[in-house]
Enzyme design. Structure first.
Site: not given
Length: 200
Positions: A64-67, A119
């Site tokens: 998810g948004s960690l990427f 994000s």
């Protein structure tokens, strides 16, 4: 400090399982690693077999948004964008080939810096397009995704990352915000350590 009782049923998050990894950024040394649900290796037969695995090493998941962290690192390193560059984020809904991409909030024009701050999936997708699939793939693999870390623990998974030559029209965009790829917890910790190393 988590105790065995804390981890036993993961009450803190109400989930079926989880993991934690503590890593020294400068060396990649694993300082601590925990997996939930907990089991006693000396009495493993009393636990369900599915709980024997080390989730941080064996389980793959979409980041998810960690990427977006790795998208940002690649885009800045390649000078594909500047922090002040602006992208139109379509007021939160974007028709992208055969998909409709959503943001959790409506945004118009955002700088790259703001895209990361709020994000924005749509903004990340557009940054990914500027970076290009071959360049982004090169960075994703350089961070260690798609390959085992060789941490030396049994059952390590390598996640799922297809070569850029096999990416569909939408794959670059979706991977830019962390979907269409799967990674392991130990890969994530190692890759984030590579960014944190020397940052201070």
């Amino acid at each position: 400090m988590w105790s065995r009782q804390n981890w036993a049923g993961c009450p803190a998050v109400g989930s079926e399982g989880g993991f934690a990894v503590a890593m020294e950024p400068s060396t990649g040394k694993v300082l601590a690693l925990a997996s939930c649900p907990f089991f006693n290796p000396n009495e493993f037969i009393q636990s369900k077999a599915r709980n024997w695995r080390n989730r941080a090493v064996c389980d793959s998941f979409e980041p998810g948004s960690l990427f977006k962290t790795f998208l940002a690192a690649a885009a800045l390193e390649e000078n594909a964008v500047k922090p002040s560059d602006s992208f139109y984020c379509e007021n939160g809904v974007y028709k992208y080939y055969d998909r409709t991409i959503h943001d959790h909030s409506k945004h118009g024009w955002l700088t790259f810096q703001q895209i990361i701050k709020v994000s924005s999936n749509i903004g990340a997708l557009k940054v990914g397009e500027k970076l290009g699939k071959d360049t982004f793939y090169r960075y994703v693999t350089a961070f260690g995704f798609g390959e085992k870390t060789q941490v030396g623990l049994p059952g390590e998974a390598k996640g799922i990352l297809s070569h850029a030559r096999y990416w569909s029209a939408v794959t670059l965009g979706t991977i830019s915000y962390g979907q269409g790829i799967s990674i392991t917890g130990i890969q994530l910790a190692a890759a984030l350590s590579a960014i944190a190393n020397g940052a201070s």
